[in-house]
Motif scaffolding. Structure first.
Motif, short mmCIF file in Angstrom:
data_model
loop_
_atom_site.label_atom_id
_atom_site.label_comp_id
_atom_site.label_asym_id
_atom_site.label_seq_id
_atom_site.Cartn_x
_atom_site.Cartn_y
_atom_site.Cartn_z
N ALA A 157 0.83 -1.21 0.00
CA ALA A 157 0.00 0.00 0.00
C ALA A 157 0.87 1.26 0.00
O ALA A 157 0.63 2.21 -0.76
N PHE A 187 -0.94 11.11 5.41
CA PHE A 187 -1.86 10.06 5.01
C PHE A 187 -1.56 8.77 5.75
O PHE A 187 -2.44 8.10 6.28
N ALA B 161 -2.44 3.25 -3.50
CA ALA B 161 -2.34 2.21 -2.48
C ALA B 161 -3.33 1.08 -2.76
O ALA B 161 -3.00 -0.10 -2.64
N THR B 183 -6.89 -3.75 5.79
CA THR B 183 -5.47 -3.33 5.78
C THR B 183 -5.36 -1.88 5.33
O THR B 183 -4.64 -1.08 5.93
N LEU B 184 -6.10 -1.54 4.27
CA LEU B 184 -6.00 -0.17 3.76
C LEU B 184 -6.66 0.83 4.72
O LEU B 184 -6.17 1.95 4.90
N MET B 185 -7.75 0.43 5.36
CA MET B 185 -8.35 1.32 6.37
C MET B 185 -7.38 1.52 7.53
O MET B 185 -7.20 2.63 8.02
N ASN B 186 -6.76 0.42 7.98
CA ASN B 186 -5.77 0.54 9.06
C ASN B 186 -4.65 1.48 8.67
O ASN B 186 -4.17 2.27 9.47
N PHE B 187 -4.23 1.34 7.43
CA PHE B 187 -3.12 2.15 6.92
C PHE B 187 -3.54 3.60 6.78
O PHE B 187 -2.84 4.53 7.16
N ALA B 188 -4.74 3.79 6.23
CA ALA B 188 -5.09 5.12 5.73
C ALA B 188 -6.05 5.88 6.64
O ALA B 188 -5.92 7.09 6.78
N TRP B 189 -7.01 5.20 7.23
CA TRP B 189 -8.06 5.98 7.84
C TRP B 189 -7.60 6.80 9.03
O TRP B 189 -7.95 7.97 9.16
N ALA B 190 -6.82 6.17 9.91
CA ALA B 190 -6.36 6.93 11.06
C ALA B 190 -5.62 8.17 10.59
O ALA B 190 -5.78 9.26 11.15
N GLY B 191 -4.84 8.04 9.51
CA GLY B 191 -4.15 9.19 8.96
C GLY B 191 -5.12 10.23 8.42
O GLY B 191 -5.10 11.40 8.83
N LEU B 192 -6.02 9.82 7.55
CA LEU B 192 -7.02 10.76 7.02
C LEU B 192 -7.90 11.30 8.14
O LEU B 192 -8.24 12.48 8.16
#
Lengths: 221, 221
Positions: A157, A187, B161, B183-192
């Motif tokens: 990712a 991000f 990603a 995985t992508l939510m874990n990666f991205a959401w906290a950041g966004l």
């Protein structure tokens, strides 16, 4: 002039021409003229348009990989390593837009052989990022069972996000390498940072309110 | 059998063959045989290998775009919208691995014309994600000056990603669509999510300790 120097001049001219015109439209005449040599000399040294393109891909891939490795300094804490690695990546792609276009656009749009060259470089970078994330997870000591498969997914990712942002930054005037790296840190880091600390985003069960939950013990994997 | 039905059978066979064998290696004989029709009929209906491939790209691009649009339900809060959009995306790419290979690998490795078809679809998805992030920022009312340029960068990062993860998930046995989306939510959401709330990651000044800082007023952009 020594052959090695002449060859680098030819590769400089070829990367510029392939990057700006595209592989199909680029002509060997144009490359020879830009390099200040005769066309027969280009063929003598680099054999064919295909071989010249392959040599460009290999040189640019090596330069990019080395820039990223040099940027990620293992003595730093994880977020500083990621920041300096990303800054090195975006600085390199911004300074060498034609090299980046050769690697990420041209090499992937003109057949499996060239695409395979780039795939090998990409696999090396993904493996490097995977090790960086694993080291960060070990450093945090919070989630020793962090599964390698999820780490691989996170590395994919992150690399995909960086590639996409580099294309965008080079196509958008006024975006600096530092801004691109900051956008990706904004991000990604808070997300990765939460993960390292054992906080996973939890998908909704039907009707549940979702959100990032601290200390969730059974994340979806 | 009506022509439209026959054509869909030919396209089904072509997507499968192009996706699994690659554009160069795929033969019109094989596609005709798999579709259960004669080769002249494939040429009569779809004209040439190039036109058949273009028809495949357009059909698969439309299906993917519609799946993502249907998945992101605008009545949900931002993180639920992103979750359902990502789940729809990874469900579609997992169910149609040959279609995804045509779009993300084959169409981009065989010349500018095919690559242009996919670039148009990708631009549409990036614009859609940009609007989703802008709506989320407006909803949060925390950072009304969130610059459109940074939102574009975030959308590019998210789409890159997701593409990278879809390739990886389809190449890795046992990874479900739900796991990829998580995985992508874990990666991205906290950041966004932090960004929407006005918390930016701050790059280090020389010697400073970096980290996610609440209420930082002058983020790097």
């Amino acid at each position: 002039m020594p052959r090695a120097v002449r060859e680098q001049q030819m590769l400089d001219a070829a990367v510029r021409t392939f990057g700006q015109r595209g592989y199909m439209a680029a002509s060997m005449d144009e490359i020879a003229e830009l390099a200040g040599v005769s066309k027969p000399l280009v063929y003598l040294y680099l054999n064919s348009k295909e071989d010249l393109f392959t040599a460009c891909i290999r040189r640019e891939a090596r330069a990019l990989t080395e820039a990223v490795r040099a940027g990620a300094r293992p003595e730093l804490p994880a977020d500083r390593q990621l920041w300096s690695g990303l800054t090195a990546f975006f600085t390199h792609t911004a300074r060498h837009p034609d090299g980046w276009a050769v690697l990420h656009l041209q090499a992937r749009t003109h057949g499996e052989v060239f695409a395979g060259e780039v795939a090998a470089m990409r696999a090396e970078i993904v493996a490097f990022v995977t090790q960086l994330i694993l080291a960060a997870a070990r450093e945090a000591h919070r989630d020793p069972d962090f599964p390698e498969r999820e780490v691989s997914g996170l590395a994919e990712a992150l690399v995909g996000a960086a590639e996409s942002l580099a294309d965008w930054a080079n196509a958008t005037s006024g975006v600096t390498a530092r801004q691109s790296a900051a956008t990706l840190m904004n991000f990604a880091w808070a997300g990765l940072g939460d993960l390292m600390a054992g906080r996973h985003w939890s998908p909704p069960e039907d009707g549940d309110a979702p959100g990032v939950q601290a200390g969730r013990t059974s994340p979806v994997r």
